[in-house]
Design an enzyme around this catalytic site. Structure first.
Site, PDB file in Angstrom:
ATOM      1  N   TYR A 190      -1.306  12.345   7.607  1.00  0.00           N
ATOM      2  CA  TYR A 190      -1.723  11.863   6.281  1.00  0.00           C
ATOM      3  C   TYR A 190      -2.596  12.901   5.578  1.00  0.00           C
ATOM      4  O   TYR A 190      -3.643  13.300   6.087  1.00  0.00           O
ATOM      5  CB  TYR A 190      -2.490  10.547   6.431  1.00  0.00           C
ATOM      6  CG  TYR A 190      -2.777   9.862   5.117  1.00  0.00           C
ATOM      7  CD1 TYR A 190      -1.818   9.062   4.516  1.00  0.00           C
ATOM      8  CD2 TYR A 190      -4.000  10.017   4.477  1.00  0.00           C
ATOM      9  CE1 TYR A 190      -2.065   8.428   3.308  1.00  0.00           C
ATOM     10  CE2 TYR A 190      -4.258   9.388   3.272  1.00  0.00           C
ATOM     11  CZ  TYR A 190      -3.290   8.605   2.693  1.00  0.00           C
ATOM     12  OH  TYR A 190      -3.552   7.982   1.495  1.00  0.00           O
ATOM     13  N   TYR A 221       3.077  11.853  -3.330  1.00  0.00           N
ATOM     14  CA  TYR A 221       2.114  10.929  -2.733  1.00  0.00           C
ATOM     15  C   TYR A 221       2.670   9.518  -2.820  1.00  0.00           C
ATOM     16  O   TYR A 221       2.527   8.848  -3.829  1.00  0.00           O
ATOM     17  CB  TYR A 221       0.778  11.038  -3.473  1.00  0.00           C
ATOM     18  CG  TYR A 221      -0.314  10.150  -2.933  1.00  0.00           C
ATOM     19  CD1 TYR A 221      -0.940  10.438  -1.733  1.00  0.00           C
ATOM     20  CD2 TYR A 221      -0.739   9.027  -3.648  1.00  0.00           C
ATOM     21  CE1 TYR A 221      -1.960   9.633  -1.246  1.00  0.00           C
ATOM     22  CE2 TYR A 221      -1.760   8.223  -3.172  1.00  0.00           C
ATOM     23  CZ  TYR A 221      -2.369   8.533  -1.976  1.00  0.00           C
ATOM     24  OH  TYR A 221      -3.375   7.744  -1.495  1.00  0.00           O
TER      25      TYR A 221
END
Ligand SMILES: [Zn+2]
Lengths: 393, 138
Positions: A297, A347
């Protein structure tokens, strides 16, 4: 603590994504439907096969609304798993839990976000409003100018530099690895846009020590995956990505709220990711050295740096020694974010990392790691984290 | 100073109201567990260690040290013109307790540098802020 985890009993059997853009021109509901239909088609399934839907609680699209939009007639299970970035792997875990508990057979997990043309996380939280209450303690942060995720993660990065002498070039190497991978991924927003260390170092400082290229790309798009039991997975179109291990953890000293209060934890440069990692490796019976490829992440470069340490790829504080030129690229010791990640693909709040992790075990990534067997994907900060280890079925 | 465009705290929340009420009197207060004699920060009803419900607030000295910071160059809010330096302060008397502050401009900070609280009075609320302790000064 012991548990009765059984590896490889469920699998991700379908993956789907929309295009990633700055302006989708579609609603979050439309994006979610598009990604879900793509994931079902990939698996060789119909909406009529779906009986469960899981989402993160920051998504605009309720599970029942998505089910209705694509013609799921027999929705028998749905769930919310908490805030954005910490959610994607946890969504798969909840789908898996529902399946193994007999509450559903075929569960869609999705994330849909108009993160650029809609509400932008980077735009801050408040305009002429009073903040506080609601058990989030925003009143201790926002009035003082600590207002965006970028400012929060910059403060964490500065502390990492104070404690460990971490340098900006190490952050730059994370950005460069993601960009290099995006350059080879036609779906990535930074496809074809190369970047050098000079480009990185000359990019605009937004909030010290984080520059423009330390930030992820605010994006419009959606990703979805289909989870089912290993028995059903065997009958479907794709090689299943078996869920070999899975973990969620909040860690101790968690503090309330979703983000800013984590600045008050005893240690702000070690996250709940360490707790996730301990559980994940124990359940999987593996060590960090066994991981062939990782989707980590990366809302910011520092987010990835801290997790590289938390997941045990090097000791705490030693990322600057571990991450050399090429370390994180395909062919290096720890290839990460092979689709380009949040920094250079788009994203989708960690869900694109799950999709790319599945591609790696299928052998279909545009940046395929040779002989990739064990694929790590993480969902991170700041309230808690989750992660998966996938293997080819 | 006028409130225009600033983000202001709710001062009536049951968990945090005593902090903001004390600030109006230029006092910095931290919640404590009476049983453990340790801070409960951020302030919540129960002590996470002994589960005792506590309503004890004590004065803090107002001395602190710089724990971390960021110099904000990209403006996102009209009430917070850039550049400014957002500083995370640990209290000298209770190092586990941290508070935020905002300093105008690009302030060259060093980890561990001493700072002192001051109180910024806005129209209807007072914000505890921090300033560097000058060498040779207080
Ligand atoms: Zn106590």
């Amino acid at each position: 603590m012991t548990d009765t985890w059984k590896p490889d009993t469920t699998a991700i059997v379908g993956i789907g994504a929309t295009d990633f853009s700055r302006e989708s021109g579609r609603s979050a509901l439309t994006l979610a439907a598009e990604a879900t239909l793509a994931a079902l088609a990939d698996a060789g399934l119909e909406p009529s096969h779906v009986d469960g839907i899981v989402r993160c609680d920051m998504d605009e699209v309720p599970p029942v609304a998505l089910g209705d939009a694509i013609g799921v007639a027999n929705l028998e299970y749905w769930g919310d798993v908490g805030p954005g970035g910490s959610a994607p792997c946890a969504m798969i875990i909840q789908a898996m839990a529902a399946i193994t508990a007999g509450l559903a057979t075929t569960v869609v997990a999705f994330r849909s976000i108009n993160g650029r043309s809609g509400q932008r996380y980077g735009a801050g939280y408040a305009r002429d409003v009073r903040v506080g209450g609601r058990s989030a303690f925003e009143d201790y942060f926002l009035p003082f100018g600590m207002q965006t995720p970028g400012q929060y993660f910059a403060t964490v990065a500065q502390r990492h530099m104070i404690e460990y002498g971490t340098d900006e070039q190490t952050l730059g190497r994370i950005a460069l690895a993601c960009r290099r991978h995006a350059n080879a991924n036609p779906a990535a927003q930074m496809h074809g846009r190369t970047m050098t260390m000079d480009d990185y170092e000359l990019s605009r400082m937004l909030t010290t020590p984080l520059r423009l290229f330390d930030f992820c790309l605010e994006t419009d798009g959606a990703c979805a995956v289909v989870v089912t039991s290993i028995e059903r997975a065997r009958d479907l179109r794709q090689t299943p990505a078996l869920i070999h291990s899975a973990a969620q953890a909040g860690g101790h000293d968690a503090q309330p709220g979703q983000m800013f209060p984590a600045l008050l934890r005893e240690d702000i440069t070690t996250w709940s990711s360490t707790d996730v990692a301990t559980i994940l490796y124990r359940r999987g019976g593996v060590r960090p050295a066994d991981v062939d490829v990782a989707q980590i992440y990366d809302c910011f470069t520092i987010t990835t740096l801290i997790q590289i340490e938390d997941y045990g790829f090097c000791a705490k504080g030693e990322a600057k020694d571990f991450i050399g030129d090429g370390t994180l690229q395909v062919g290096g010791a720890l290839p990460i974010n092979t689709s380009g990640g949040h920094l250079s693909e788009g994203y989708v709040h960690g869900m694109n990392h799950v999709v790319e992790s599945v591609r790696q075990v299928r052998g279909t990534s545009t940046n395929q790691v040779a002989d990739a067997e064990l694929s790590l994907v993480t969902s991170a900060p700041t309230t808690g984290g989750s992660a998966l280890l996938l293997v080819a079925g | 100073m006028k409130n225009e465009n600033r983000v202001l705290p709710v001062t009536t929340d049951p968990d945090t109201a005593p902090f903001w009420a004390a600030a109006r009197e230029e006092r910095l207060v931290i919640k404590y567990c009476e049983e453990c004699d340790r801070p409960i920060h951020l302030p919540r009803a129960y002590c996470p260690v002994c589960r005792r419900r506590s309503d004890v607030w004590r004065d803090a000295s107002g001395s602190g040290r710089v724990y971390s910071w960021t110099i904000v160059e990209h403006q996102v809010h009209p009430g917070y013109p850039t550049p400014y330096t957002s500083v995370l302060v640990e209290l000298a008397d209770h190092r586990s307790v941290r508070l935020l502050g905002s300093l105008p401009g690009r302030v060259p900070l060093v980890g561990g540098e001493p700072v002192q609280v001051w109180f910024e009075h806005l129209e209807n609320v007072t914000i505890p802020q921090w300033r560097l302790v000058e060498a040779g000064g207080a």
